[in-house]
Design a protein around this motif. Sequence first.
Motif, PDB file in Angstrom:
ATOM      1  N   GLN A  95     -44.606   9.221  13.260  1.00 53.18           N
ATOM      2  CA  GLN A  95     -45.998   9.267  13.717  1.00 53.18           C
ATOM      3  C   GLN A  95     -46.880   9.701  12.549  1.00 53.18           C
ATOM      4  O   GLN A  95     -47.070  10.896  12.287  1.00 53.18           O
ATOM      5  N   ILE A  97     -50.482   8.073  10.356  1.00 56.27           N
ATOM      6  CA  ILE A  97     -51.482   7.031  10.125  1.00 56.27           C
ATOM      7  C   ILE A  97     -52.414   7.496   9.012  1.00 56.27           C
ATOM      8  O   ILE A  97     -52.502   8.689   8.719  1.00 56.27           O
ATOM      9  N   SER A 156     -55.708   3.016  15.324  1.00 55.19           N
ATOM     10  CA  SER A 156     -54.338   3.287  14.881  1.00 55.19           C
ATOM     11  C   SER A 156     -53.742   4.443  15.670  1.00 55.19           C
ATOM     12  O   SER A 156     -52.572   4.400  16.073  1.00 55.19           O
ATOM     13  N   MET A 167     -50.349   4.496  18.080  1.00 56.66           N
ATOM     14  CA  MET A 167     -49.219   5.346  17.719  1.00 56.66           C
ATOM     15  C   MET A 167     -49.084   6.560  18.642  1.00 56.66           C
ATOM     16  O   MET A 167     -48.350   7.501  18.331  1.00 56.66           O
ATOM     17  N   ILE A 215     -46.997  -3.006  15.367  1.00 53.00           N
ATOM     18  CA  ILE A 215     -48.048  -2.091  14.904  1.00 53.00           C
ATOM     19  C   ILE A 215     -48.748  -2.618  13.644  1.00 53.00           C
ATOM     20  O   ILE A 215     -49.333  -1.849  12.884  1.00 53.00           O
ATOM     21  N   ALA A 226     -50.510   2.287   9.968  1.00 55.96           N
ATOM     22  CA  ALA A 226     -49.409   3.226  10.150  1.00 55.96           C
ATOM     23  C   ALA A 226     -48.554   3.267   8.889  1.00 55.96           C
ATOM     24  O   ALA A 226     -48.327   2.242   8.243  1.00 55.96           O
TER      25      ALA A 226
END
Length: 355
Positions: A71, A73, A102, A106, A193, A198
């Motif tokens: 996780q 970004i 984003s 996420m 994604i 990310a």
Amino acid sequence: MSSNITNEIDIVTVPHSKIETVDFENLSFGSVFTDHMFVCDFREGKWQKPVIKPYEPFLIDPSAKVFHYGQAIFEGMKAYKDDNNDVWLFRPDQNLDRLNKSAVRMAMPEIPEDIFMSGLHQLLDLERNWVKKGFGNTLYIRPFMIAIGSGVIAAPSTQYRFMIILSPAKSYYSGEVKVLIAEHYSRAANGGIGAAKAAGNYSAQFYPTKLANEKGFQQIIWTDDATHTKLEEAGTMNVFFRINDTLYTAPTSERILDGVTRKSLIAIAKRDGIKIEERSVLVSEIIQGAKDGSLKEIFGAGTAAVVNPIVGFSYEDVYYELPKIEKSIALELKEKLTNIQYRLAEDTFGWMVKI
């Protein structure tokens, strides 16, 4: 935008700046950082009071979710200084909008506009001496968010850290760029994604790019995951193709990043009567254009380089050299955009924001 700026940020300054130790004429992109950084944590379901503090390492639990489930970004932006020593940002609202898109993808918390804009403005105001005058000089801005909650269960974190760090940069030039059109590897897939900024999107590109480098190519033009017939992005940049006097670029999608530079170049082209179409571009038509001479230019577009011309490409082990042309639309658009950013041309779009 000033209405969304708050002064509720604790500021701790360094006793002595390291700016005098920096060789601003010989900067390696993204390797030198300014004296301070912005930090704001998300805990117990809400954002905490932000702080600007000295740039320094910080401790994090080895079980932090960012290490185990990715996780993370980020965004990429720049600040510019004009001849009057005023510091300017370029379309920061677009970076915040994309960062929050984003975050949603996420499963991370969105960043409030007042925290983002206040942190950005106050950090840049504090570090304005790091923004050097002169065309090509910028201060690269890296906002990012990581999951800092501990525990290795496969679930979203409940704790996050949003930060902004700054890095002085010179004009970005990577020399002649030759690219390999992807036949097997993909940057992103539908439902994935790809449209999020990310961290994992970029690490996934490293291996196929390494293979391309070993063959003498600097970057890859990515193709769609399903058929590998549609051209999508060039390395970490959006990509444009000029066939005769028309520019083509793939539309944004779940697979393609909504680049701020990309949309700005499109707006300038439309304003100035340059023919441009957003549609899927096929590998077959680019090869045909290279063979019959109608393919004039290929170039990447992104924050770091703004515009990066491509001199040739390879597909199925056949290399196609692009022609040398006198009037490059790529370089024309780059000049028009950078002139706006450095306040050398009128900002007819209202993109620039003063610090």
